[in-house]
Design a protein around this motif. Structure first.
Motif, mmCIF file in Angstrom:
data_model
loop_
_atom_site.group_PDB
_atom_site.id
_atom_site.type_symbol
_atom_site.label_atom_id
_atom_site.label_comp_id
_atom_site.label_asym_id
_atom_site.label_seq_id
_atom_site.Cartn_x
_atom_site.Cartn_y
_atom_site.Cartn_z
ATOM 1 N N GLN A 277 0.827 -1.205 0.000
ATOM 2 C CA GLN A 277 0.000 0.000 0.000
ATOM 3 C C GLN A 277 0.864 1.259 0.000
ATOM 4 O O GLN A 277 0.577 2.244 -0.697
ATOM 5 C CB GLN A 277 -0.922 -0.010 1.219
ATOM 6 N N GLU A 278 1.942 1.260 0.770
ATOM 7 C CA GLU A 278 2.824 2.419 0.825
ATOM 8 C C GLU A 278 3.524 2.640 -0.510
ATOM 9 O O GLU A 278 3.682 3.779 -0.958
ATOM 10 C CB GLU A 278 3.855 2.247 1.944
ATOM 11 N N LYS A 280 2.355 1.871 -3.444
ATOM 12 C CA LYS A 280 1.342 2.402 -4.362
ATOM 13 C C LYS A 280 1.164 3.908 -4.154
ATOM 14 O O LYS A 280 1.073 4.677 -5.120
ATOM 15 C CB LYS A 280 0.021 1.668 -4.153
ATOM 16 N N VAL A 281 1.127 4.338 -2.904
ATOM 17 C CA VAL A 281 0.956 5.764 -2.618
ATOM 18 C C VAL A 281 2.178 6.562 -3.089
ATOM 19 O O VAL A 281 2.049 7.637 -3.687
ATOM 20 C CB VAL A 281 0.719 5.976 -1.111
ATOM 21 N N ARG A 284 2.307 6.664 -7.012
ATOM 22 C CA ARG A 284 1.228 7.500 -7.550
ATOM 23 C C ARG A 284 1.555 8.983 -7.341
ATOM 24 O O ARG A 284 1.321 9.818 -8.223
ATOM 25 C CB ARG A 284 -0.083 7.144 -6.879
ATOM 26 N N SER A 285 2.097 9.323 -6.192
ATOM 27 C CA SER A 285 2.488 10.711 -5.928
ATOM 28 C C SER A 285 3.624 11.145 -6.840
ATOM 29 O O SER A 285 3.677 12.297 -7.283
ATOM 30 C CB SER A 285 2.909 10.866 -4.459
ATOM 31 N N SER A 308 -3.866 -0.630 -9.650
ATOM 32 C CA SER A 308 -5.157 -0.232 -9.114
ATOM 33 C C SER A 308 -6.299 -0.786 -9.955
ATOM 34 O O SER A 308 -7.081 -0.032 -10.534
ATOM 35 C CB SER A 308 -5.243 1.296 -9.052
#
Length: 321
Positions: A277-278, A280-281, A284-285, A308
């Motif tokens: 999850q980290e 992915k964040v 994406r950023s 996603s």
């Protein structure tokens, strides 16, 4: 030239580099009235004072501050008439070029300094890049260079990936090779000895992270660390997909290493899903500013299909358009 204690620190530091600069400086002789016979490199062989180990002026009788023009007598070197077998005098004779190199005309050209790098011809143009490359010859480029240092990289992730590529991370197998008494077991799974290959590829914990991303991107990287780096230079034809795969690889390496250190130093642990999850964040950023410069729809749809799958294409594009 002497430096005083009250002088500038920068100026004194530059002065300490004179031994590096001197071989680059050569004199182009003109009339010979400004070029120092002993200290300036006008023969192409270096300073005659250094060649004679400082004994040239005393052995030949020519003063230390004499210029080249003063060493001529009726169109010949003054020393050519000497019949002495003194080795210093014989050495100076061998170093001297033909007297015709000196322009004895009254309206002749002045002496001037030139900059000579290696075997190149002397020039009145100075190049910082050429001089630096000569003093610091570039090393061979690694096969995996493009997989670590690319435009879209996250600097701290690229740095850890670079250390891992050089095998400079302090994994337990390296600590043991240094003679340290540490338990060899992997901190992520506890079932095998910790090494770079195991920690980032063979460990069941790391495998869950890799499997999540690479299964969605429909790619199968090599199983060995360095082979995967070489493969990562051009993992596919699509440039956007390739950038995302490189970012994912480096982010995974960074967070796996961070998780390993967290368990070692603070005894706290997280399941693989938290790392996923980290990652992915983070990615994406990172993609957001690039999507504004490049084709936003293409970059973000690639990311949507990669990590996603639950979000529709329209939702992703609307969010950033």
């Amino acid at each position: 030239m002497e430096f005083r204690n009250s002088g500038s620190w920068i100026w004194k530091s530059i002065g300490k580099l004179r031994h590096l600069a001197r071989p680059f400086i050569v004199y182009k002789l003109g009339t010979g009235i400004t070029c120092n016979f002993w200290s300036d490199n006008w023969t192409g062989m270096g300073s005659l004072l250094e060649i004679t180990q400082g004994r040239g002026p005393a052995a030949t009788g020519l003063p230390k501050n004499a210029v080249v023009a003063e060493a001529l007598r009726e169109g010949q070197w003054w020393i050519s008439q000497s019949r002495s077998r003194n080795p210093i005098i014989q050495l100076v004779k061998q170093c001297l070029p033909l007297p015709s190199v000196v322009d004895t005309r009254h309206d002749g050209e002045d002496d001037c300094f030139l900059w000579k790098v290696g075997e190149a011809e002397p020039s009145d143009i100075f190049s910082t890049a050429t001089t630096w490359d000569h003093l610091n010859p570039p090393l061979d480029t690694k096969d995996w260079y493009e997989a670590v240092w690319f435009k879209e990289k996250i600097p701290k992730h690229a740095f850890v990936a670079w250390l891992a590529a050089l095998n400079r991370l302090t994994t337990k197998d390296r600590l043991i090779s240094w003679g340290l008494a540490v338990p060899p077991h992997c901190l992520l799974c506890g079932n095998h000895e910790e090494s770079r290959q195991h920690l980032f590829f063979d460990c069941v914990y790391a495998e869950q992270v890799w499997q999540y991303f690479y299964s969605r991107a429909a790619v199968t990287p090599p199983n060995l660390f360095l082979d995967a780096l070489v493969w990562l230079k051009r993992p596919c034809r699509n440039r956007n997909v390739a950038a995302i795969l490189k970012l994912t690889f480096q982010a995974s390496i960074y967070l796996l290493w961070k998780e390993r250190n967290s368990r070692l130093h603070t005894s706290t642990s997280r399941p693989p899903v938290n790392l996923i999850q980290e990652i992915k964040v983070i990615i994406r950023s990172r993609l957001e500013p690039f999507s504004r410069i490049q084709n936003a729809r293409q970059v973000l749809l690639v990311w949507r299909h990669a990590v996603s799958p639950a979000i529709s294409d329209a939702t992703v594009v609307r969010q950033y358009e």
